[in-house]
Design an enzyme around this catalytic site. Sequence first.
Site, PDB file in Angstrom:
ATOM      1  N   GLY A  22       5.733 -10.460   5.549  1.00  0.00           N
ATOM      2  CA  GLY A  22       5.436  -9.217   6.373  1.00  0.00           C
ATOM      3  C   GLY A  22       3.636  -9.005   6.146  1.00  0.00           C
ATOM      4  O   GLY A  22       3.164  -9.801   5.724  1.00  0.00           O
ATOM      5  N   HIS A  23       3.721  -7.790   6.597  1.00  0.00           N
ATOM      6  CA  HIS A  23       2.206  -7.551   6.559  1.00  0.00           C
ATOM      7  C   HIS A  23       1.532  -6.733   5.531  1.00  0.00           C
ATOM      8  O   HIS A  23       0.513  -5.827   5.640  1.00  0.00           O
ATOM      9  CB  HIS A  23       1.879  -6.729   8.040  1.00  0.00           C
ATOM     10  CG  HIS A  23       2.009  -7.624   9.142  1.00  0.00           C
ATOM     11  ND1 HIS A  23       1.612  -7.338  10.488  1.00  0.00           N
ATOM     12  CD2 HIS A  23       2.349  -9.085   9.434  1.00  0.00           C
ATOM     13  CE1 HIS A  23       1.908  -8.345  11.418  1.00  0.00           C
ATOM     14  NE2 HIS A  23       2.512  -9.537  10.667  1.00  0.00           N
ATOM     15  N   GLY A  24       2.439  -6.309   4.593  1.00  0.00           N
ATOM     16  CA  GLY A  24       2.347  -5.616   3.512  1.00  0.00           C
ATOM     17  C   GLY A  24       2.474  -4.173   3.639  1.00  0.00           C
ATOM     18  O   GLY A  24       3.753  -3.794   4.408  1.00  0.00           O
TER      19      GLY A  24
END
Length: 455
Positions: free
Chosen positions: A301-303
């Site tokens: 994911g993007h965090g």
Amino acid sequence: MKKNMFPLMLLLGLVSGIVAWPIDEFNVFNYGASGFGEVDDSKAFVNAWRDACNVGTHDARVIVPKGTFLLNPLMFVGPCNPQIIRFVYNFKLIQNRRLTSRLEKRHVSLSLRLDLAATLRLTPFRTFNNHCNIYIHHFFFQIFGKIIAPGEPEAWNGRDSSQWIAFKNVTGLNLYGSGLIDGHGMRWWDQSCRYHPELEGCTKLAPTIFKFISCKESTLRDIHLVNSPQTHVLIQYSNGFNVDNVTIQSPEHSPNTDGIHIHSSHFVKITNSIIGTGDDCISIGDYISNIDIADIHCGPGHGISIGSLGKNREVVHVEHIHIRDSTLKGTSNGARIKTWQGGQGNVRNITFENLEFDAVKNPIIIDQNYCDVRGRCKEEETGVKISDVIYKHLYGTSSTKIAINLNCSKSVPCSRITMDNINLVSVQQGYPVTANCTNAKGTEVEVNPGPCLRN
């Protein structure tokens, strides 16, 4: 005489608490439900809910027996007449277990109990429109089976394509169980404008699995959600909402499939959860305060992101966010704050603490110059003020050379940034990592790589 009144009043209270009130039952089979999963049973659900909602007795029970039910997406909204409403599901999803949900005002309670041994399949959108008078106090909704969405986006034609299952104006909602909720988002991803902008009729908006709108003192726990067409869980206009022990999974390439997005909400707690998606594991929007995020395993994911904020010159109010005791693995960002130029307002009193990064591209990042297309957004004279941000006990590996990147605004610099006990190294042994801080002021103690901040 007055001294003897209290025991009497206490006794009367105890007796009144165990009185067996009359119950009206509303079985969806009596309203024409098939229970075979081949026809839409939404009308039966709506009619059973309508009658239970308007009945004049103290206690009402809606019963959904064993079977497979093809339904439009459900929006549960109040209010209703009975002092107690029990919404009882007795249908079989995957395992023979029970789901109980409860709804109360004063003495008001709605109970959903599912004996699950089949599949509840929901097709787009139907609102249980009550037109009665209830304030939900406790609402237990327990899922042990498998709930699946329609696989074809065309099923949403003419309907709200942002919504699948929603709860609105509910206080005391408790949705839980070991069941699987599958959003069947593959067809939506294939026509997403994000990845297919050249496609005629590409989709910008797709359904969210669970929306919690204006819910108070509510809980989502122990649920497994997969393959949402877009965001998996949205918490909006809510106060006092807990998420615990949920698992959220979608492929790394799936567009805009945030795990949990919070907007215009306060006192939200997210704990003990595993989240891996194609977008942010957890994203924090605007008008947010008092958020506690802990024990999260994030990746892919993007965090975990605060923002993006301040688009279209919006005024931002985000404060008192604590993100702690979590692991991020293989994500494109770690602890991130992102704001658009031209916005106004504040992001402040933010703490990132006890975080472990494993092969994360940007472990620590602030971007006050965020733009959806790199280089397209011109420099502005105003920006969202970012201040009082603490990074404490952060460690692990970076998959990029720049492990700390604070890209703050020239006109509205980041201020009062604290970095304490940070150790980030390259995921490739022997390769150095660096820190880049632009227009960022604060203090740092035992920071590697560093120094970076301006005093």
